[in-house]
Write an enzyme that holds these catalytic residues in place. Structure first.
Site, short mmCIF file in Angstrom:
data_model
loop_
_atom_site.label_atom_id
_atom_site.label_comp_id
_atom_site.label_asym_id
_atom_site.label_seq_id
_atom_site.Cartn_x
_atom_site.Cartn_y
_atom_site.Cartn_z
N ARG A 116 0.83 -1.20 0.00
CA ARG A 116 0.00 0.00 0.00
C ARG A 116 0.87 1.26 0.00
O ARG A 116 1.94 1.27 0.62
CB ARG A 116 -0.87 -0.01 1.26
CG ARG A 116 -1.89 1.12 1.37
CD ARG A 116 -2.98 0.99 0.36
NE ARG A 116 -4.16 1.77 0.74
CZ ARG A 116 -5.18 1.99 -0.09
NH1 ARG A 116 -5.18 1.50 -1.33
NH2 ARG A 116 -6.23 2.68 0.30
N THR B 275 -9.08 0.39 -10.31
CA THR B 275 -8.47 -0.80 -9.73
C THR B 275 -8.58 -2.04 -10.63
O THR B 275 -9.39 -2.09 -11.54
CB THR B 275 -9.08 -1.09 -8.33
OG1 THR B 275 -9.00 0.11 -7.57
CG2 THR B 275 -8.38 -2.18 -7.59
N ASP C 198 -7.89 8.15 -0.02
CA ASP C 198 -8.59 7.10 0.74
C ASP C 198 -8.54 7.36 2.25
O ASP C 198 -9.20 6.67 3.02
CB ASP C 198 -8.00 5.72 0.45
CG ASP C 198 -8.68 5.04 -0.74
OD1 ASP C 198 -9.54 5.67 -1.36
OD2 ASP C 198 -8.33 3.88 -1.04
N GLY D 46 -13.48 -1.74 -7.49
CA GLY D 46 -14.79 -1.18 -7.19
C GLY D 46 -14.86 -0.31 -5.95
O GLY D 46 -15.96 -0.10 -5.42
N1 GLU Z 1 -8.52 3.10 -3.56
C1 GLU Z 1 -9.49 2.08 -3.36
C2 GLU Z 1 -9.10 1.16 -2.25
O1 GLU Z 1 -7.95 0.98 -1.99
C3 GLU Z 1 -9.74 1.28 -4.56
C4 GLU Z 1 -10.29 2.12 -5.62
C5 GLU Z 1 -11.23 1.41 -6.52
O2 GLU Z 1 -11.32 0.20 -6.54
O3 GLU Z 1 -11.90 2.12 -7.23
O4 GLU Z 1 -9.92 0.61 -1.64
#
Ligand code: GLU
Length: 597
Positions: free
Chosen positions: A114, A409, A449, A495
């Site tokens: 991450r 993603t 996030d 998602g």
């Molecule tokens: N940034 C999101 C996450 O880490 C994922 C973004 C997405 O899937 O659109 O949960």
């Protein structure tokens, strides 16, 4: 388990390839030349499979596996290609989570790649002179960029589970970057629908746009041959020197320059932040569900814990006896989801900074008690967090965090010829991340996030911004094992916060209703991705006929298009079956290696 040194690859006996049809649903079964159907790992020796969101990426994984590469080797080749051919979703400028199963040792690892916040980040990262920024202001800024973790995570995994030389794994991506690749309909559409702008985002314009004789810029259309020499150069450096140029050398410098000179709210990301990045190998979180053991990603992602909490509550039900897509089943999954999201929002943040009550949240008796909060014939307007965090005291007064993640993603699943498996989800956060580029890569905006507010009326927020901290994710790469502790399946999805519901619903299809992988992926989606009633039903599916009955139970219902991107592999009678989400443009490929003694 066979030793790789004695393995001699003589050719692929069977290759079932359904690649190449954009948007078509794909399924591959390598049925021939299996000498047993007993279902134990040994009968699958040599069989391999890959399911990914873009045909170029699937092909790269296939190429590596066919050359005797490990699942981790294939993951590296796939992510290097996704960075190029699906740049709206994930890439080397972003972060990832990977679950890895080492079949001969029965060892499960969870790799956390991450992004981290720079040391210059403060709790007011997303505040300006007018107060808290809106999400759509914050997401195009230099401040939103975290230190990308994918390259370091993959290098760590390769050191531990690689079979082929590191440099070999970048060849498919180097080829495509140098010779060009055909822009897919999804990439072309994304450039338009996500409003990549030619005036403000000049690095993206210079790469993704062409200029006509009148000087007007237009995004490249589907079918265009796109070359990326800057990325080819980045790949050559990484292939030759490992992750060092990326974190301490010239690629790091390009990333830092792009962030510090961003046209909108430049960030503080520095060479010291890049050099300090460390991937983390963690213990996966697992929960028994029916006759299976379901394992997911621990925090810094909220994905694993939340999927497992929902399943833990559903474990108390007779879901397997209910009809697929029935009113009762939707109601039950929706209510369990609300309760789990309430805990997620309250308790989960980076475990290096906040004490996440993992054991309390997965405690069987706690989940049983939570399941009793579900009313059989009535929807709760809003669920409250439970007392899972009570033993950590300090969390009692912590406030909730509201997730605003946008759908982007990419998820892929891999099983190699030795039965090792990878379930990996990677992301640049919003489509095309921060809209900044460096070294031919899209740079993430993953720091959006974090909770923008550091506290609410209940107290400080577990997912508030802090220097060096990892923002909470929803990514949910999952591996499931059967009662013999053999690999049973790999699954995951993009998602945003909806990832958790896509994965859980598909797991119910696979584990309760015993659906084939492709059918479980195809199931019409119903999504409850928060603690307050807000049930989304996938438009143009049989589910919309349930809307009124669900409203009558008290659910707040909307019918809308839903774009999951599930890519999975399931063990079936001595071989594997794969599935790719027809809502995206992924493919599955499979083959068999033959071993000579
Ligand atoms: N940034 C999101 C996450 O880490 C994922 C973004 C997405 O899937 O659109 O949960």
């Amino acid at each position: 388990m066979k030793n790789r040194d004695t393995l001699l690859f003589v050719g692929l006996l069977v290759v079932v390839t359904l690649a190449g049809i954009w948007g078509a649903q794909q399924r591959a079964l390598d049925a021939a030349h299996t000498d047993s159907t007993s279902g134990s790992v040994n009968t699958r020796a040599g069989h391999f499979m890959v399911s990914a969101a873009n045909p170029h990426a699937t092909n790269a994984g296939y190429e590596i596996l066919a050359a005797g590469g490990s699942a981790v080797d294939a993951a590296i080749a796939i992510e290097a290609v996704l960075s190029l051919t699906e740049p709206q979703s994930s890439g080397l400028g972003g972060g990832a989570y990977m679950l890895h199963w080492q079949a001969d040792e029965g060892q499960l690892d969870a790799y956390d790649g991450r992004e981290t916040a720079p040391m210059g980040a403060t709790p007011e990262l997303f505040y300006n002179e007018d107060g808290q920024m809106g999400f759509f202001t914050a997401f195009r800024t230099g401040r939103a960029v975290g230190v990308p973790g994918v390259v370091a995570m993959l290098a760590q995994a390769h050191a531990e589970h690689g079979a082929l030389p590191w440099a070999e794994l970048f060849k498919p991506a180097q080829r495509l970057a140098t010779e060009g690749f055909i822009v897919s309909p999804r990439l072309a559409t994304s450039l338009v629908s996500y409003r990549v702008a030619s005036d403000r985002q000049t690095a993206m314009r210079d790469y993704f746009f062409t200029q006509n004789e009148d000087g007007a810029w237009a995004p490249v259309p589907a079918g265009h041959l796109l070359k990326n020499p800057a990325y080819a150069q980045t790949l050559s450096l990484i292939a030759e020197h490992g992750s060092a140029p990326f974190y301490t050398g010239e690629i790091a410098q390009e990333i830092v320059d792009a962030v510090q000179n961003a046209p909108v709210y430049p960030g503080t990301l520095s060479m010291a932040d890049m050099a300090a990045y460390e991937p983390i190998r963690r213990d996966a979180v697992c929960l028994p569900y029916r006759r299976f053991d379901v394992c997911g990603m621990p925090p810094s992602s909220s994905g694993g814990l939340t999927v497992l909490q929902i399943l833990g509550m559903l474990n108390e039900s007779n879901l397997g006896d209910l009809d697929v897509g029935s009113l009762e089943a939707i109601h039950l999954i929706t209510e369990a989801s609300k309760l789990a999201y309430a805990d997620r929002n309250r308790y989960i943040g980076d475990p290096a900074v906040v004490p996440v009550p993992i054991e309390g949240m997965l405690n069987k008796f706690y989940l049983r008690q939570r399941s009793r909060e579900i009313m059989p014939n009535h929807a709760a307007p809003k669920a409250l967090p439970g007392k899972a965090g009570i033993q950590t005291g300090a969390l009692k007064a912590w406030g909730d965090n509201v997730s605003k993640a946008q759908p982007s993603t990419s998820h892929f699943s891999i099983v190699d010829g030795d039965g090792n498996a990878v379930s990996m989800t990677a992301s640049v956060e919003a489509p095309f991340g921060s809209r900044l580029m460096a070294g031919g890569m899209v740079l993430n905006n993953q720091l959006t996030d974090f909770s923008f507010a550091p506290a609410d009326e209940n107290g400080p927020i577990a997912n508030a911004v802090a220097p060096g901290k990892r923002p909470r994710s929803s990514m949910s790469p999952t591996l499931v094992f059967d009662e013999n502790d053999d690999f049973y399946l790999a699954i995951g999805s993009p998602g945003g916060k909806r990832i958790i519901t896509y994965v859980t619903q598909t797991l119910v299809g696979l584990l309760d209703w015993d659906l084939p992988m492709q059918e479980a992926i195809n199931l019409p989606r119903h999504v409850q991705a928060g603690d307050a009633s807000n049930l989304e039903l996938e438009a143009n599916t049989a589910l919309s006929a349930q809307a009124d009955a669900l409203r009558a139970l008290g659910h707040t219902v909307t019918v809308k298009p839903i774009t999951s991107g599930l890519h999975g592999i399931k063990a079936v009678e001595g071989t594997y079956e794969g599935g790719a989400d027809p809502r995206r443009e992924g493919t599955v490929r499979a083959g068999i290696l033959e071993y000579l003694e």
